[in-house]
Write a protein that holds these residues in place. Sequence first.
Motif, PDB file in Angstrom:
ATOM      1  N   ARG A  54       7.086   2.121  -7.787  1.00  0.00           N
ATOM      2  CA  ARG A  54       6.396   2.681  -6.635  1.00  0.00           C
ATOM      3  C   ARG A  54       6.641   4.181  -6.511  1.00  0.00           C
ATOM      4  O   ARG A  54       5.711   4.943  -6.227  1.00  0.00           O
ATOM      5  N   GLU A  58       3.600   6.799  -6.693  1.00  0.00           N
ATOM      6  CA  GLU A  58       3.247   7.694  -5.587  1.00  0.00           C
ATOM      7  C   GLU A  58       3.296   9.156  -6.021  1.00  0.00           C
ATOM      8  O   GLU A  58       2.528   9.981  -5.528  1.00  0.00           O
ATOM      9  N   LYS A 132       1.858  10.843   3.225  1.00  0.00           N
ATOM     10  CA  LYS A 132       2.771   9.703   3.080  1.00  0.00           C
ATOM     11  C   LYS A 132       2.030   8.394   3.350  1.00  0.00           C
ATOM     12  O   LYS A 132       2.208   7.409   2.624  1.00  0.00           O
ATOM     13  N   LYS A 133       1.204   8.376   4.380  1.00  0.00           N
ATOM     14  CA  LYS A 133       0.435   7.171   4.684  1.00  0.00           C
ATOM     15  C   LYS A 133      -0.523   6.840   3.546  1.00  0.00           C
ATOM     16  O   LYS A 133      -0.699   5.672   3.185  1.00  0.00           O
ATOM     17  N   GLU A 136       1.372   5.369   0.543  1.00  0.00           N
ATOM     18  CA  GLU A 136       1.797   3.995   0.827  1.00  0.00           C
ATOM     19  C   GLU A 136       0.615   3.040   0.716  1.00  0.00           C
ATOM     20  O   GLU A 136       0.731   1.952   0.130  1.00  0.00           O
ATOM     21  N   TRP A 139      -0.385   2.461  -2.979  1.00  0.00           N
ATOM     22  CA  TRP A 139       0.500   1.561  -3.696  1.00  0.00           C
ATOM     23  C   TRP A 139       0.174   0.098  -3.368  1.00  0.00           C
ATOM     24  O   TRP A 139       0.046  -0.746  -4.254  1.00  0.00           O
ATOM     25  N   ARG A 140       0.010  -0.197  -2.103  1.00  0.00           N
ATOM     26  CA  ARG A 140      -0.283  -1.571  -1.713  1.00  0.00           C
ATOM     27  C   ARG A 140      -1.676  -1.989  -2.196  1.00  0.00           C
ATOM     28  O   ARG A 140      -1.882  -3.135  -2.606  1.00  0.00           O
ATOM     29  N   SER A 197      12.083  -1.766   1.537  1.00  0.00           N
ATOM     30  CA  SER A 197      11.563  -0.428   1.826  1.00  0.00           C
ATOM     31  C   SER A 197      11.033  -0.284   3.239  1.00  0.00           C
ATOM     32  O   SER A 197      10.527   0.785   3.593  1.00  0.00           O
ATOM     33  N   ASP A 201       9.305   3.026   5.187  1.00  0.00           N
ATOM     34  CA  ASP A 201       7.842   3.021   5.271  1.00  0.00           C
ATOM     35  C   ASP A 201       7.388   3.482   6.651  1.00  0.00           C
ATOM     36  O   ASP A 201       8.186   3.566   7.593  1.00  0.00           O
ATOM     37  N   GLU A 248      -6.281  -1.902   2.669  1.00  0.00           N
ATOM     38  CA  GLU A 248      -5.578  -0.724   2.162  1.00  0.00           C
ATOM     39  C   GLU A 248      -6.553   0.321   1.630  1.00  0.00           C
ATOM     40  O   GLU A 248      -6.330   1.521   1.798  1.00  0.00           O
TER      41      GLU A 248
END
Length: 385
Positions: A54, A58, A132-133, A136, A139-140, A197, A201, A248
């Motif tokens: 991850r 990222e 950052k959002k 995240e 990744w998901r 995490s 998160d 996502e």
Amino acid sequence: MLQGLRAWFWQDWLWFPEGLGWADLENKDGGEVFAKSEDLWVTLPIALCFLIIRQVFEWKVATPLATLLGVREKVRVEASHNPLLESYFRSASKHPAQSAVVTLSKQSGWSERQVQRWFRRRRNQERPNKLKKFREASWRFTFYLLAFFAGLGALVDKPWFYEKEEMWKGFPKMPLIPSQYWYYMIELGFYISLLFSVASDVKRKDFKEQIVHHVATILLISFSWVVNYIRAGTMIMLIHDASDYLLESAKMFNYAGWRNTCNYIFIVFAMVFFITRLILFPFWIMHATIVYPLSLYPTFFGYYFFNGLLMVLQCLHIFWFLLILRMAIKFLPGNNIVEDERSDRDETDDSEEEEDEEEEKNRKTKNGPVQNGHSPLNNNHRKID
């Protein structure tokens, strides 16, 4: 004592129907292999690998993708340096009551409005930024998308994919196949990595519900593996992955400012979520785990435990669908973007800044209009040639 407790906890009559037990899950000489509890230890290194992957993802993939899609960070006004307010912010409260604001105003020599604004800006500084959002969500999205199609490929040729009765045919003597093993280990490892995490998160309004969801999912996957409810477990995981990647992806486009794309994807997500979580899950999967087994076996503790976890998940599905409905309101005329109702939004200074400007304007114009920063009396002078 612990050994005796463990022996009691894993008694056959607790987890299996009458006449069946752990002896039925012993590997056979003919090559048949069954799930074992010790297999689950492999999910810990898998979860660690997910955490490492991850970070690389990222950094090397999500960040350049954010730049490509035009993710722009909102400029936040930093709170000015004030040791007194900073100390209160860190040790007492980030949301001071009005009485505390009055006290801090007297101690600092600032007005109450200035103190409130300082705390608002200071809170905004600690909120996660849009990049950052986006990382995240990226990744998901990547995991859920790959997991869904991998799970679909592993299950589409299985009879229990089409007939729910096949989930229990021959239970518990259902041999393990390699695709089931890896589907389980990877999914469980991923959810364990999410639990690891969760502290770093983005914290959302449903933070506690997310914790409950992760724990219930880990328990459900682990339990279904140990007692060989694997066929039902794979179907449950597939149904959950079917809509998650859509949400996502909608978030990603939301953070990038692609409003129409976000809205269209969200519509598809809402429909898929409703069909999979509120129709297929309760009326197909849960029917197959609650109603159908009663025609085969008398009830036992494992039956209630497994279905109890499914009920927890279904309650969370209903809770999240209510949030989805709240977000769907944003499709009404005059609204052109969908925001995640769980997000912790920035507190804006706009309204109070407008009030301050209005107050300043009123102060300067209480004796008449202002021209070029001077009173009319001073602006009526003429140049004398």
